[in-house]
Design a protein around this motif. Structure first.
Motif, PDB file in Angstrom:
ATOM      1  N   ALA A 218      -7.246   1.843  -5.995  1.00 16.58           N
ATOM      2  CA  ALA A 218      -7.026   1.645  -4.715  1.00 16.58           C
ATOM      3  C   ALA A 218      -6.710   0.076  -4.086  1.00 16.58           C
ATOM      4  O   ALA A 218      -5.676  -0.134  -3.356  1.00 16.58           O
ATOM      5  CB  ALA A 218      -8.071   2.074  -3.631  1.00 16.58           C
ATOM      6  N   VAL A 219      -7.341  -0.813  -4.745  1.00 16.17           N
ATOM      7  CA  VAL A 219      -7.303  -2.114  -4.102  1.00 16.17           C
ATOM      8  C   VAL A 219      -5.900  -2.811  -4.890  1.00 16.17           C
ATOM      9  O   VAL A 219      -5.226  -3.330  -4.211  1.00 16.17           O
ATOM     10  CB  VAL A 219      -8.428  -3.256  -4.997  1.00 16.17           C
ATOM     11  N   LEU A 220      -5.326  -2.282  -6.277  1.00 17.36           N
ATOM     12  CA  LEU A 220      -4.428  -2.564  -6.746  1.00 17.36           C
ATOM     13  C   LEU A 220      -3.026  -2.025  -5.952  1.00 17.36           C
ATOM     14  O   LEU A 220      -2.245  -2.713  -5.860  1.00 17.36           O
ATOM     15  CB  LEU A 220      -4.280  -2.363  -8.279  1.00 17.36           C
ATOM     16  N   ALA A 221      -3.273  -0.841  -5.757  1.00 15.51           N
ATOM     17  CA  ALA A 221      -2.245  -0.177  -4.822  1.00 15.51           C
ATOM     18  C   ALA A 221      -1.937  -0.895  -3.451  1.00 15.51           C
ATOM     19  O   ALA A 221      -1.093  -0.870  -3.027  1.00 15.51           O
ATOM     20  CB  ALA A 221      -2.586   1.356  -4.750  1.00 15.51           C
ATOM     21  N   LEU A 222      -3.387  -0.996  -2.876  1.00 17.80           N
ATOM     22  CA  LEU A 222      -3.128  -1.862  -1.569  1.00 17.80           C
ATOM     23  C   LEU A 222      -2.517  -3.098  -1.611  1.00 17.80           C
ATOM     24  O   LEU A 222      -1.647  -3.564  -0.818  1.00 17.80           O
ATOM     25  CB  LEU A 222      -4.826  -2.000  -0.861  1.00 17.80           C
ATOM     26  N   VAL A 223      -2.892  -3.825  -2.748  1.00 19.91           N
ATOM     27  CA  VAL A 223      -1.962  -5.185  -2.905  1.00 19.91           C
ATOM     28  C   VAL A 223      -0.645  -4.888  -3.125  1.00 19.91           C
ATOM     29  O   VAL A 223       0.111  -5.748  -2.424  1.00 19.91           O
ATOM     30  CB  VAL A 223      -2.868  -6.006  -4.087  1.00 19.91           C
ATOM     31  N   GLY A 224      -0.137  -4.031  -3.761  1.00 20.78           N
ATOM     32  CA  GLY A 224       1.150  -3.722  -4.052  1.00 20.78           C
ATOM     33  C   GLY A 224       1.891  -3.180  -2.645  1.00 20.78           C
ATOM     34  O   GLY A 224       3.060  -3.528  -2.498  1.00 20.78           O
TER      35      GLY A 224
ATOM     36  N   MET B 145      -1.805   7.728  -2.886  1.00 17.56           N
ATOM     37  CA  MET B 145      -0.807   7.591  -1.586  1.00 17.56           C
ATOM     38  C   MET B 145      -0.671   6.178  -1.777  1.00 17.56           C
ATOM     39  O   MET B 145       0.598   5.945  -1.004  1.00 17.56           O
ATOM     40  CB  MET B 145      -1.519   8.130  -0.688  1.00 17.56           C
ATOM     41  N   LEU B 146      -1.446   5.076  -1.599  1.00 24.05           N
ATOM     42  CA  LEU B 146      -1.152   3.865  -1.349  1.00 24.05           C
ATOM     43  C   LEU B 146      -0.239   3.348  -2.334  1.00 24.05           C
ATOM     44  O   LEU B 146       0.654   2.691  -1.936  1.00 24.05           O
ATOM     45  CB  LEU B 146      -2.455   2.872  -1.323  1.00 24.05           C
ATOM     46  N   GLY B 147      -0.402   3.584  -3.669  1.00 27.16           N
ATOM     47  CA  GLY B 147       0.611   3.162  -4.688  1.00 27.16           C
ATOM     48  C   GLY B 147       1.938   3.946  -4.458  1.00 27.16           C
ATOM     49  O   GLY B 147       3.081   3.016  -4.573  1.00 27.16           O
ATOM     50  N   LEU B 148       1.968   5.029  -3.906  1.00 33.17           N
ATOM     51  CA  LEU B 148       3.452   5.652  -3.683  1.00 33.17           C
ATOM     52  C   LEU B 148       4.163   4.844  -2.514  1.00 33.17           C
ATOM     53  O   LEU B 148       5.385   4.723  -2.727  1.00 33.17           O
ATOM     54  CB  LEU B 148       3.165   7.132  -3.550  1.00 33.17           C
ATOM     55  N   ILE B 149       3.253   4.478  -1.359  1.00 33.64           N
ATOM     56  CA  ILE B 149       4.065   3.905  -0.502  1.00 33.64           C
ATOM     57  C   ILE B 149       4.459   2.604  -0.796  1.00 33.64           C
ATOM     58  O   ILE B 149       5.340   1.842  -0.745  1.00 33.64           O
ATOM     59  CB  ILE B 149       2.963   3.800   0.884  1.00 33.64           C
ATOM     60  N   GLY B 150       3.577   1.999  -1.618  1.00 36.14           N
ATOM     61  CA  GLY B 150       3.770   0.532  -2.134  1.00 36.14           C
ATOM     62  C   GLY B 150       5.082   0.475  -3.054  1.00 36.14           C
ATOM     63  O   GLY B 150       6.114  -0.383  -2.947  1.00 36.14           O
ATOM     64  N   MET B 151       5.118   1.478  -3.788  1.00 34.10           N
ATOM     65  CA  MET B 151       6.537   1.663  -4.688  1.00 34.10           C
ATOM     66  C   MET B 151       7.662   2.090  -3.882  1.00 34.10           C
ATOM     67  O   MET B 151       8.721   1.374  -4.296  1.00 34.10           O
ATOM     68  CB  MET B 151       6.311   2.854  -5.688  1.00 34.10           C
ATOM     69  N   VAL B 152       7.446   2.641  -2.839  1.00 37.82           N
ATOM     70  CA  VAL B 152       8.871   2.938  -1.892  1.00 37.82           C
ATOM     71  C   VAL B 152       9.201   1.669  -1.273  1.00 37.82           C
ATOM     72  O   VAL B 152      10.384   1.138  -1.298  1.00 37.82           O
ATOM     73  CB  VAL B 152       8.543   4.096  -0.640  1.00 37.82           C
ATOM     74  N   LEU B 153       8.163   0.819  -0.580  1.00 38.42           N
ATOM     75  CA  LEU B 153       8.530  -0.212   0.069  1.00 38.42           C
ATOM     76  C   LEU B 153       9.118  -1.774  -1.190  1.00 38.42           C
ATOM     77  O   LEU B 153      10.201  -1.923  -0.511  1.00 38.42           O
ATOM     78  CB  LEU B 153       7.415  -0.988   0.537  1.00 38.42           C
TER      79      LEU B 153
END
Length: 140
Positions: free
Chosen positions: A51-57, A120-128
């Protein structure tokens, strides 16, 4: 950052995720049915890291998107977009592994909720990151 570096980082993330999932799956059978609210088991630790890595992404993807739109900074946001894609992918993969190896439901202390949030956070980070990368290719 070349595409070779991105592919190497993604491969390392996949191998590291599988390496972390095997001990977690083996250890899950010896855990009690419900963990204490204050204990940090392998599922919770994996979900928290993901979650932390995904949030940073996600944050880097948002900044790269803003930079590619010309709102902040002088660059085109390409490097931040690539890093957001890689960190988002790591978050999705590790979060998915945590969800797949969790042997209890929500609230049991196995990291199921954190794995879903990381995905979910990782998916949003990938889209952005992908939007920022596409925008930087058009303007650069």
């Amino acid at each position: 950052m070349t595409i070779r570096h991105v592919l190497a980082a993604a491969a390392a993330a996949l191998l590291g995720g599988f390496g972390l999932a095997a001990p977690a799956a083996a250890h899950a059978s010896t855990q009690p049915a419900a963990a204490s609210a204050y204990s940090m088991g392998p599922g919770r630790i994996g979900a928290t890291v993901a979650a932390v890595l995904a949030l940073v992404g996600l944050v880097l993807g948002g900044l790269a998107l803003a930079r590619s739109a010309g709102r902040i900074g002088a660059g085109n946001g390409r490097r931040g977009a690539v890093v957001a894609l890689v960190l988002g992918l790591i978050g999705v993969v590790v979060g998915g592994l945590v969800v797949a190896t969790a042997d209890g439901g929500l609230g049991t202390g196995n990291g199921l909720g954190g794995g879903v949030v990381a995905g979910m956070l990782g998916l949003i980070g990938m889209v952005l990151g992908g939007l920022a990368l596409a925008r930087s290719r058009r303007t650069g």
